[in-house]
Scaffold this active site. Structure first.
Site, PDB file in Angstrom:
ATOM      1  N   GLU A 111     -12.001 -15.012  11.752  1.00  0.00           N
ATOM      2  CA  GLU A 111     -12.230 -14.344  10.466  1.00  0.00           C
ATOM      3  C   GLU A 111     -12.078 -15.306   9.289  1.00  0.00           C
ATOM      4  O   GLU A 111     -10.969 -15.512   8.793  1.00  0.00           O
ATOM      5  CB  GLU A 111     -11.245 -13.176  10.292  1.00  0.00           C
ATOM      6  CG  GLU A 111     -11.447 -12.443   8.967  1.00  0.00           C
ATOM      7  CD  GLU A 111     -10.485 -11.265   8.755  1.00  0.00           C
ATOM      8  OE1 GLU A 111      -9.569 -11.072   9.574  1.00  0.00           O
ATOM      9  OE2 GLU A 111     -10.660 -10.547   7.769  1.00  0.00           O
ATOM     10  N   ARG A 160       0.842  -1.211   0.000  1.00  0.00           N
ATOM     11  CA  ARG A 160       0.000   0.000   0.000  1.00  0.00           C
ATOM     12  C   ARG A 160       0.872   1.254   0.000  1.00  0.00           C
ATOM     13  O   ARG A 160       0.537   2.247  -0.641  1.00  0.00           O
ATOM     14  CB  ARG A 160      -0.978  -0.039   1.174  1.00  0.00           C
ATOM     15  CG  ARG A 160      -1.986  -1.167   0.930  1.00  0.00           C
ATOM     16  CD  ARG A 160      -3.079  -1.311   1.942  1.00  0.00           C
ATOM     17  NE  ARG A 160      -3.776  -2.570   1.668  1.00  0.00           N
ATOM     18  CZ  ARG A 160      -4.502  -3.267   2.524  1.00  0.00           C
ATOM     19  NH1 ARG A 160      -4.677  -2.814   3.759  1.00  0.00           N
ATOM     20  NH2 ARG A 160      -5.068  -4.392   2.163  1.00  0.00           N
ATOM     21  N   SER A 173     -14.002  -5.357   5.390  1.00  0.00           N
ATOM     22  CA  SER A 173     -14.515  -4.622   4.227  1.00  0.00           C
ATOM     23  C   SER A 173     -14.092  -5.270   2.911  1.00  0.00           C
ATOM     24  O   SER A 173     -14.781  -5.099   1.901  1.00  0.00           O
ATOM     25  CB  SER A 173     -14.122  -3.147   4.276  1.00  0.00           C
ATOM     26  OG  SER A 173     -12.729  -2.971   4.313  1.00  0.00           O
ATOM     27  N   GLY A 174     -12.961  -5.953   2.892  1.00  0.00           N
ATOM     28  CA  GLY A 174     -12.603  -6.791   1.757  1.00  0.00           C
ATOM     29  C   GLY A 174     -12.250  -6.073   0.463  1.00  0.00           C
ATOM     30  O   GLY A 174     -12.186  -6.715  -0.578  1.00  0.00           O
ATOM     31  N   LYS A 177     -15.797 -12.408  12.428  1.00  0.00           N
ATOM     32  CA  LYS A 177     -15.492 -11.348  11.448  1.00  0.00           C
ATOM     33  C   LYS A 177     -15.686 -11.922  10.044  1.00  0.00           C
ATOM     34  O   LYS A 177     -14.754 -12.501   9.472  1.00  0.00           O
ATOM     35  CB  LYS A 177     -14.055 -10.855  11.650  1.00  0.00           C
ATOM     36  CG  LYS A 177     -13.600  -9.827  10.623  1.00  0.00           C
ATOM     37  CD  LYS A 177     -12.379  -9.063  11.116  1.00  0.00           C
ATOM     38  CE  LYS A 177     -11.806  -8.173  10.048  1.00  0.00           C
ATOM     39  NZ  LYS A 177     -10.819  -7.214  10.560  1.00  0.00           N
ATOM     40  N   ARG A 196      -9.259  -1.289   5.126  1.00  0.00           N
ATOM     41  CA  ARG A 196      -9.235  -0.369   3.976  1.00  0.00           C
ATOM     42  C   ARG A 196     -10.392   0.613   3.981  1.00  0.00           C
ATOM     43  O   ARG A 196     -10.217   1.787   3.653  1.00  0.00           O
ATOM     44  CB  ARG A 196      -9.231  -1.169   2.669  1.00  0.00           C
ATOM     45  CG  ARG A 196      -7.885  -1.744   2.329  1.00  0.00           C
ATOM     46  CD  ARG A 196      -7.974  -2.851   1.314  1.00  0.00           C
ATOM     47  NE  ARG A 196      -8.528  -4.091   1.871  1.00  0.00           N
ATOM     48  CZ  ARG A 196      -8.665  -5.216   1.194  1.00  0.00           C
ATOM     49  NH1 ARG A 196      -8.334  -5.258  -0.076  1.00  0.00           N
ATOM     50  NH2 ARG A 196      -9.143  -6.294   1.770  1.00  0.00           N
TER      51      ARG A 196
HETATM   52  P1  13P Z   1     -10.339  -5.024   5.133  1.00  0.00           P
HETATM   53  O1  13P Z   1     -11.423  -4.285   5.845  1.00  0.00           O
HETATM   54  O2  13P Z   1      -9.414  -4.123   4.338  1.00  0.00           O
HETATM   55  O3  13P Z   1     -10.838  -6.198   4.350  1.00  0.00           O
HETATM   56  O4  13P Z   1      -9.389  -5.638   6.245  1.00  0.00           O
HETATM   57  C1  13P Z   1      -9.973  -6.296   7.307  1.00  0.00           C
HETATM   58  C2  13P Z   1      -9.000  -7.233   7.871  1.00  0.00           C
HETATM   59  O5  13P Z   1      -8.649  -7.120   9.022  1.00  0.00           O
HETATM   60  C3  13P Z   1      -8.463  -8.314   7.033  1.00  0.00           C
HETATM   61  O6  13P Z   1      -7.908  -9.302   7.838  1.00  0.00           O
END
Ligand code: 13P
Length: 342
Positions: A177, A33, A261-262, A219, A294
């Protein structure tokens, strides 16, 4: 730590009007990033960026807990305070990513398994001493031709459950997650079917490994069409497909649900979370909030671009997204809340 304290921590993570901030990008992810914005990829720049986030005034009004990376929990803010301590001062619970990343799953081309169980109990003890009160482990499931396989789903579900049990034993609330990725051309129904299969396998394994659900945070991904699917559903369709899938597959005892958020655009993530809380509030047995990386950080990172002079503007952008998501978590988000400059 006894179970009551773990349950209390899980409840505090799900505090009313608040959500979680994932700021635990691994060094390779953070560097990728940074590279896109020509920011030097050094430990000091990663530290300076995390300082910007943690020292944002008012962040604790919207954020209940923040997930740190191993490098960050060992670093200090500009004023010499350990990051975990600085978070506590901001009324934010410190958490830690404990998985060691996803690797190729042997014998399953195109699929991944997350590693990090070896020595985990020892690392958990160390993180608790450093002030962490919860942990995160991310498993990755890819949708494609003939995948995901049952072999990949079961292996990841088992690892998630072993991780969760080890964390609870050592005094950390586990965030579980299992991320079904957005990449691909699959439609909404296929994402819903895969997410259901994955959640079902995960809760089977959590049960087998004696994980305390009340002291566990899920998550998940939202149920979305693949990024290259021509048929993109509307906000309400995503909200309905996601909550329906969760209601069918997540036990009511779970301490809370906080979405990743993905890679969704920041405003879409807020709108979709909001729609779920508006349309399903009376049916949901668990609090439904965010654990975005993100979708909270990206506008701030773009503004900062590695320059000290941009810190106040970047902090404003970060706080703005945190506030929008805090509103969405309460079903009070409106697109008018978005300022034109962001
Ligand atoms: P994002 O919200 O960018 O998907 O990241 C969440 C996260 O913690 C990924 O492991």
């Amino acid at each position: 730590m006894n179970n009551d304290e773990l349950v209390k921590t899980a409840q505090a993570m799900m505090a009313s009007g608040k959500g979680l901030l994932a700021m635990d990008e691994s060094n390779p992810t953070c560097n990728r990033r940074f590279a896109a914005l020509n920011i030097p990829q050094t430990p000091e720049m990663r530290r300076a960026y995390r300082d910007l986030i943690v020292m944002t005034p008012g962040l604790g009004d919207c954020i209940s807990g923040a997930i740190l990376f191993d490098e960050t929990i060992r670093q200090k803010t500009n004023n010499g305070t350990e990051f975990a301590e600085a978070l506590q001062q901001a009324h934010i619970i410190p958490g830690i990513k404990v998985d060691l990343g996803a690797r190729e799953l042997a014998a399953f081309p195109g699929e991944k398994i997350t590693e990090g169980l070896d020595g985990l109990a020892t690392r958990v003890r160390e993180y608790v001493k450093m002030g962490a009160r919860f942990a995160k482990w991310r498993a990755v499931i890819t949708i494609g031709n003939g995948i995901p396989t049952a072999g990949c789903i079961d292996a990841n579900a088992h690892m998630l459950a072993r991780y969760a049990a080890i964390c609870q034993d050592g005094g950390l609330v586990p965030i579980v997650e299992p991320e079904v990725l957005m990449d691909g051309s699959h439609d909404l129904a296929r994402c819903a079917a895969v997410t259901a299969e994955v959640l079902h396998a995960v809760f089977d394994q959590l049960y087998l490994q004696r994980v305390i659900l009340e002291a566990t945070i899920l998550k998940p991904n939202m149920v979305l069409a693949g990024l290259s699917c021509p048929d993109q559903p509307g906000v309400d369709q995503v909200a309905d497909a996601t909550v329906t899938c969760l209601l069918r597959n997540v036990p009511a005892a779970v301490g809370g649900i906080a979405f990743l958020s993905g890679g969704q655009p920041a405003q879409s993530a807020s709108s979709r979370l909001n729609a779920m809380n508006v349309r399903w509030a009376s049916k949901m047995p668990w609090p439904l909030t965010f654990s975005f990386s993100r979708a909270i950080q990206k506008p701030a990172l773009d503004i900062w671009a590695g320059k000290e002079a941009n810190v106040p503007a970047a902090q404003q952008a970060l706080l703005h997204r945190a506030r929008c998501n805090s509103q969405a978590r309460q079903g009070r988000y409106k697109p008018e809340l978005e300022k034109p400059v962001l």
